[in-house]
Design an enzyme around this catalytic site. Structure first.
Site, PDB file in Angstrom:
ATOM      1  N   ARG A 129       0.804  -1.224   0.000  1.00 49.43           N
ATOM      2  CA  ARG A 129       0.000   0.000   0.000  1.00 49.43           C
ATOM      3  C   ARG A 129       0.836   1.273   0.000  1.00 49.43           C
ATOM      4  O   ARG A 129       0.305   2.376  -0.151  1.00 49.43           O
ATOM      5  CB  ARG A 129      -0.954  -0.022   1.211  1.00 49.43           C
ATOM      6  CG  ARG A 129      -2.097  -1.004   1.037  1.00 49.43           C
ATOM      7  CD  ARG A 129      -2.833  -1.247   2.345  1.00 49.43           C
ATOM      8  NE  ARG A 129      -2.099  -2.131   3.246  1.00 49.43           N
ATOM      9  CZ  ARG A 129      -2.473  -2.394   4.501  1.00 49.43           C
ATOM     10  NH1 ARG A 129      -3.536  -1.817   5.005  1.00 49.43           N
ATOM     11  NH2 ARG A 129      -1.766  -3.224   5.250  1.00 49.43           N
ATOM     12  N   GLN A 181      12.242 -14.773   5.072  1.00 51.61           N
ATOM     13  CA  GLN A 181      10.941 -15.422   4.978  1.00 51.61           C
ATOM     14  C   GLN A 181      10.477 -15.357   3.527  1.00 51.61           C
ATOM     15  O   GLN A 181      10.160 -14.288   3.014  1.00 51.61           O
ATOM     16  CB  GLN A 181       9.915 -14.719   5.889  1.00 51.61           C
ATOM     17  CG  GLN A 181       8.568 -15.426   5.922  1.00 51.61           C
ATOM     18  CD  GLN A 181       7.454 -14.518   6.422  1.00 51.61           C
ATOM     19  OE1 GLN A 181       7.606 -13.305   6.494  1.00 51.61           O
ATOM     20  NE2 GLN A 181       6.323 -15.120   6.749  1.00 51.61           N
ATOM     21  N   TYR A 191       6.389  -5.349  15.195  1.00 48.84           N
ATOM     22  CA  TYR A 191       6.232  -5.159  13.753  1.00 48.84           C
ATOM     23  C   TYR A 191       7.166  -4.023  13.339  1.00 48.84           C
ATOM     24  O   TYR A 191       7.354  -3.060  14.080  1.00 48.84           O
ATOM     25  CB  TYR A 191       4.787  -4.813  13.395  1.00 48.84           C
ATOM     26  CG  TYR A 191       3.777  -5.921  13.663  1.00 48.84           C
ATOM     27  CD1 TYR A 191       4.187  -7.242  13.851  1.00 48.84           C
ATOM     28  CD2 TYR A 191       2.421  -5.646  13.703  1.00 48.84           C
ATOM     29  CE1 TYR A 191       3.260  -8.251  14.085  1.00 48.84           C
ATOM     30  CE2 TYR A 191       1.487  -6.656  13.936  1.00 48.84           C
ATOM     31  CZ  TYR A 191       1.913  -7.951  14.129  1.00 48.84           C
ATOM     32  OH  TYR A 191       0.997  -8.934  14.362  1.00 48.84           O
ATOM     33  N   ASN A 201      -5.887  -5.074  18.565  1.00 42.23           N
ATOM     34  CA  ASN A 201      -4.544  -5.604  18.765  1.00 42.23           C
ATOM     35  C   ASN A 201      -3.545  -4.646  18.128  1.00 42.23           C
ATOM     36  O   ASN A 201      -3.672  -4.302  16.955  1.00 42.23           O
ATOM     37  CB  ASN A 201      -4.457  -6.979  18.088  1.00 42.23           C
ATOM     38  CG  ASN A 201      -3.040  -7.493  18.021  1.00 42.23           C
ATOM     39  OD1 ASN A 201      -2.251  -7.262  18.935  1.00 42.23           O
ATOM     40  ND2 ASN A 201      -2.707  -8.194  16.941  1.00 42.23           N
ATOM     41  N   ASN A 253      31.299  25.707  -3.537  1.00 42.03           N
ATOM     42  CA  ASN A 253      32.123  24.608  -3.015  1.00 42.03           C
ATOM     43  C   ASN A 253      32.323  23.483  -4.006  1.00 42.03           C
ATOM     44  O   ASN A 253      33.179  22.630  -3.801  1.00 42.03           O
ATOM     45  CB  ASN A 253      31.478  24.038  -1.737  1.00 42.03           C
ATOM     46  CG  ASN A 253      30.079  23.500  -1.983  1.00 42.03           C
ATOM     47  OD1 ASN A 253      29.342  24.016  -2.823  1.00 42.03           O
ATOM     48  ND2 ASN A 253      29.712  22.465  -1.274  1.00 42.03           N
ATOM     49  N   TYR A 254      31.550  23.471  -5.088  1.00 38.10           N
ATOM     50  CA  TYR A 254      31.528  22.306  -5.977  1.00 38.10           C
ATOM     51  C   TYR A 254      32.024  22.714  -7.350  1.00 38.10           C
ATOM     52  O   TYR A 254      31.477  23.639  -7.969  1.00 38.10           O
ATOM     53  CB  TYR A 254      30.092  21.784  -6.061  1.00 38.10           C
ATOM     54  CG  TYR A 254      29.923  20.512  -6.844  1.00 38.10           C
ATOM     55  CD1 TYR A 254      30.735  19.404  -6.614  1.00 38.10           C
ATOM     56  CD2 TYR A 254      28.917  20.407  -7.806  1.00 38.10           C
ATOM     57  CE1 TYR A 254      30.558  18.234  -7.324  1.00 38.10           C
ATOM     58  CE2 TYR A 254      28.732  19.228  -8.513  1.00 38.10           C
ATOM     59  CZ  TYR A 254      29.553  18.146  -8.271  1.00 38.10           C
ATOM     60  OH  TYR A 254      29.376  16.975  -8.970  1.00 38.10           O
ATOM     61  N   SER A 275      27.937  42.094   0.380  1.00 36.37           N
ATOM     62  CA  SER A 275      26.761  41.490  -0.256  1.00 36.37           C
ATOM     63  C   SER A 275      27.105  40.958  -1.634  1.00 36.37           C
ATOM     64  O   SER A 275      27.857  41.581  -2.387  1.00 36.37           O
ATOM     65  CB  SER A 275      25.654  42.537  -0.415  1.00 36.37           C
ATOM     66  OG  SER A 275      25.214  42.933   0.849  1.00 36.37           O
ATOM     67  N   ALA A 331      31.077  44.487  -2.282  1.00 37.30           N
ATOM     68  CA  ALA A 331      29.824  43.955  -2.811  1.00 37.30           C
ATOM     69  C   ALA A 331      30.071  43.389  -4.208  1.00 37.30           C
ATOM     70  O   ALA A 331      30.731  44.002  -5.032  1.00 37.30           O
ATOM     71  CB  ALA A 331      28.774  45.057  -2.866  1.00 37.30           C
TER      72      ALA A 331
HETATM   73  C1  UD1 Z   1      -1.525  -7.018  12.031  1.00 38.21           C
HETATM   74  C2  UD1 Z   1      -2.261  -7.930  13.017  1.00 38.21           C
HETATM   75  C3  UD1 Z   1      -3.508  -7.228  13.519  1.00 38.21           C
HETATM   76  C4  UD1 Z   1      -3.121  -5.930  14.171  1.00 38.21           C
HETATM   77  C5  UD1 Z   1      -2.316  -5.059  13.197  1.00 38.21           C
HETATM   78  C6  UD1 Z   1      -1.761  -3.881  13.950  1.00 38.21           C
HETATM   79  C7  UD1 Z   1      -1.796 -10.224  12.282  1.00 38.21           C
HETATM   80  C8  UD1 Z   1      -2.339 -11.434  11.626  1.00 38.21           C
HETATM   81  N1  UD1 Z   1      -2.618  -9.168  12.348  1.00 38.21           N
HETATM   82  O1  UD1 Z   1      -2.347  -6.826  10.892  1.00 38.21           O
HETATM   83  O2  UD1 Z   1      -4.184  -8.051  14.478  1.00 38.21           O
HETATM   84  O3  UD1 Z   1      -4.301  -5.254  14.590  1.00 38.21           O
HETATM   85  O4  UD1 Z   1      -1.212  -5.781  12.649  1.00 38.21           O
HETATM   86  O5  UD1 Z   1      -1.108  -2.981  13.071  1.00 38.21           O
HETATM   87  O6  UD1 Z   1      -0.677 -10.257  12.758  1.00 38.21           O
HETATM   88  N2  UD1 Z   1       4.996  -9.471   8.025  1.00 38.21           N
HETATM   89  C9  UD1 Z   1       6.007 -10.373   7.757  1.00 38.21           C
HETATM   90  N3  UD1 Z   1       5.716 -11.524   7.107  1.00 38.21           N
HETATM   91  C10 UD1 Z   1       4.445 -11.841   6.721  1.00 38.21           C
HETATM   92  C11 UD1 Z   1       3.429 -10.929   6.993  1.00 38.21           C
HETATM   93  C12 UD1 Z   1       3.725  -9.754   7.660  1.00 38.21           C
HETATM   94  O7  UD1 Z   1       7.173 -10.121   8.082  1.00 38.21           O
HETATM   95  O8  UD1 Z   1       4.269 -12.924   6.141  1.00 38.21           O
HETATM   96  C13 UD1 Z   1       5.338  -8.220   8.735  1.00 38.21           C
HETATM   97  C14 UD1 Z   1       5.036  -6.985   7.924  1.00 38.21           C
HETATM   98  O9  UD1 Z   1       6.196  -6.580   7.206  1.00 38.21           O
HETATM   99  C15 UD1 Z   1       4.673  -5.960   8.996  1.00 38.21           C
HETATM  100  C16 UD1 Z   1       4.083  -6.804  10.117  1.00 38.21           C
HETATM  101  O10 UD1 Z   1       4.507  -8.134   9.888  1.00 38.21           O
HETATM  102  O11 UD1 Z   1       5.795  -5.278   9.523  1.00 38.21           O
HETATM  103  C17 UD1 Z   1       2.559  -6.740  10.179  1.00 38.21           C
HETATM  104  O12 UD1 Z   1       2.015  -7.171   8.953  1.00 38.21           O
HETATM  105  P1  UD1 Z   1       0.783  -6.433   8.293  1.00 38.21           P
HETATM  106  O13 UD1 Z   1       0.471  -7.116   7.018  1.00 38.21           O
HETATM  107  O14 UD1 Z   1       1.005  -4.977   8.271  1.00 38.21           O
HETATM  108  O15 UD1 Z   1      -0.365  -6.825   9.358  1.00 38.21           O
HETATM  109  P2  UD1 Z   1      -1.784  -6.167   9.499  1.00 38.21           P
HETATM  110  O16 UD1 Z   1      -2.683  -6.660   8.436  1.00 38.21           O
HETATM  111  O17 UD1 Z   1      -1.634  -4.696   9.633  1.00 38.21           O
HETATM  112 CA    CA Z   2       0.215  -3.214   9.514  1.00 32.02          CA
END
Ligand code: UD1
Ligand code: CA
Length: 428
Positions: free
Chosen positions: A17, A79, A106, A176, A358-359, A377, A395
């Protein structure tokens, strides 16, 4: 924080996004990357190990993390493919062996405060063997977040992702935030049990607290301020988070006695030092690493870039840009000037419209200006050059490179030459 704490930062996601080719966690935010802010949170726990789960743009993310924390035990786990946040922790399992507790963050939550994270860890330790502590927040608009379900007694029951919610569950406003502290042994047991039977066919980390409750283990929720819980998924969220972070930085300076006349139009990165009694006037941009002494004045409309240092009482005014420029005590550059790669002494006046050229198209060169100099100036100083103590330029003078001025001399003209008595009334 004792031994055996591992922090896992999930940063493999694409950040679709954001509509950018740059990995989301490398987005700039007040002089650091998003990742830089999150690593600082992790670092504040003084963990034994930090594990980064990387994927999209993984090499750049790894390079940034290593540059930021060269002395830390950093581990990187790739991953690929990305099957969800639970899957991300599963692939990191090899790095969690023997860890007493595991904190999961995160990679896109820059505003989380280190104190909040510390509190979370303390709550988990108090809750004891097998426990999980997690942060929740109450949101006026919970759209997009996982909802927190509670039992009849008000105790935590489960997290349900929005796409898996019933209409009724969707009305829940407790969300969450995505910050957890797990008992390490219990986490290692639970991780392989995750299922992907949900709306997104992903392995959710958010199923782990519900599993703990079902097994009769304690799950503690800690209230998090909504601002701290803001994640960055879009460029407009990045702007919103930037604004909140900017206010924090400005408030710190104001608390330390720096007058900031208009916070709304003042941009000061993290890592800027400003002495008490200094005034920062509107529409000013000050980048990381700049050092400003006491009793200075900067702005309105000034741009202080990397390497700039202002000694006490120095003044930089409108439409003046400084880069790698050191200004001595009481020195002034008040109008329409560019000071690049410059060392300027004390009590010197840089006239309106002065350019430190300078460059040369290939390399940058240094200009030294002494104490008590008067730069007229519209002077252009082609670097490398030196304008010694007590010297004056007329100047519009153009000092060609290595002009060879001596202290106290007056140089005028294009190209500038030492003024002879017959040149007239004197340039100063
Ligand atoms: C997640 C939570 C949600 C919470 C929200 C808060 C889960 C399933 N959901 O949703 O409950 O309210 O964050 O912002 O966890 N990432 C990985 N590998 C993956 C998927 C994600 O490394 O396979 C990382 C992303 O880069 C990111 C973080 O995990 O930094 C969260 O992933 P994102 O897809 O943003 O989760 P949300 O849908 O926002
Ligand atoms: Ca997120």
């Amino acid at each position: 924080m004792g031994t055996q704490t591992t922090v896992v930062i999930l940063a493999a996601g694409k950040g679709t996004r954001m509509k950018s080719t740059r990995p989301k966690v490398l987005s700039p935010l007040c002089g650091k990357s998003l990742l830089g802010w999150v690593l600082a949170q992790a670092e504040a726990l003084d963990p034994d190990r930090i594990v980064l789960v990387i994927g999209h743009g993984g090499e750049a993310v790894e390079a940034e993390a290593r540059a930021l924390l060269p002395d830390r035990d950093l581990r990187f786990v790739v991953q690929e493919p990305q099957l969800g946040t639970g899957h991300a922790v599963q692939v990191a399992a090899g790095e969690l062996e023997g860890s007493e507790r595991v904190v999961v963050l995160y990679g896109d939550m820059a505003l989380l405060r280190a104190e909040s994270l510390q509190e979370l860890v303390e709550e988990q330790i108090q809750a004891g063997v097998g426990s999980i502590a997690m942060m929740t927040a109450c949101s006026l608009d919970p759209t997009g977040y996982g909802r927190v379900l509670r039992g009849a007694e008000g105790g935590f029951a489960a997290i349900v992702e929005e796409r898996d919610c019933t209409d009724e569950q969707r009305l829940v406003d407790e969300v969450n935030t995505g910050v957890y502290c797990f008992d390490g042994a219990a986490l290692r047991t639970d991780l392989p049990q995750l299922s992907s039977e949900n709306a997104q066919s992903e392995y959710y980390i958010t199923d782990l607290p519900g599993m703990a409750v079902e097994a009769g283990r304690p799950v503690i929720t800690v209230d998090l301020d909504l601002e701290e819980s803001l994640g960055v998924n879009t460029l407009s969220q990045l702007a919103e988070v930037r604004w909140a972070m900017q206010m924090r930085i400005l408030e710190e300076h104001m608390d330390a006695g720096v007058l900031i006349e208009d916070p709304a139009s003042t941009y000061i990165d993290a890592g800027v030092s400003i002495g008490a009694g200094t005034r920062i006037l509107p529409c000013t941009v000050i980048r990381s690493g700049v050092v400003i002494g006491t009793g200075c004045e900067v702005g309105p409309f000034s741009h202080l870039r990397v390497g700039t240092q202002l000694a006490p009482g120095a003044e930089v005014g409108n439409f003046t840009e400084c880069k790698n420029a050191i200004l001595g005590a009481g020195t002034k550059a008040k109008h329409l000037s560019y000071l690049g790669d410059a060392e300027v002494g004390a009590g010197t006046n840089i006239g309106a419209g002065t350019i430190f050229a300078n460059y040369d198209g290939q390399a940058k060169h240094l200009t030294r200006v002494g104490d008590g100099v008067f730069v007229g100036s519209g002077t252009t100083i082609v670097a490398p050059n030196e304008v010694p103590d007590g010297a004056t330029t007329g100047a519009g003078a153009v000092l060609t490179r290595d002009s060879g001025m001596a202290p106290g001399e007056v140089w005028v003209g294009v190209p500038a030459r030492k003024m002879r008595p017959s040149d007239g009334t004197g340039a100063n």
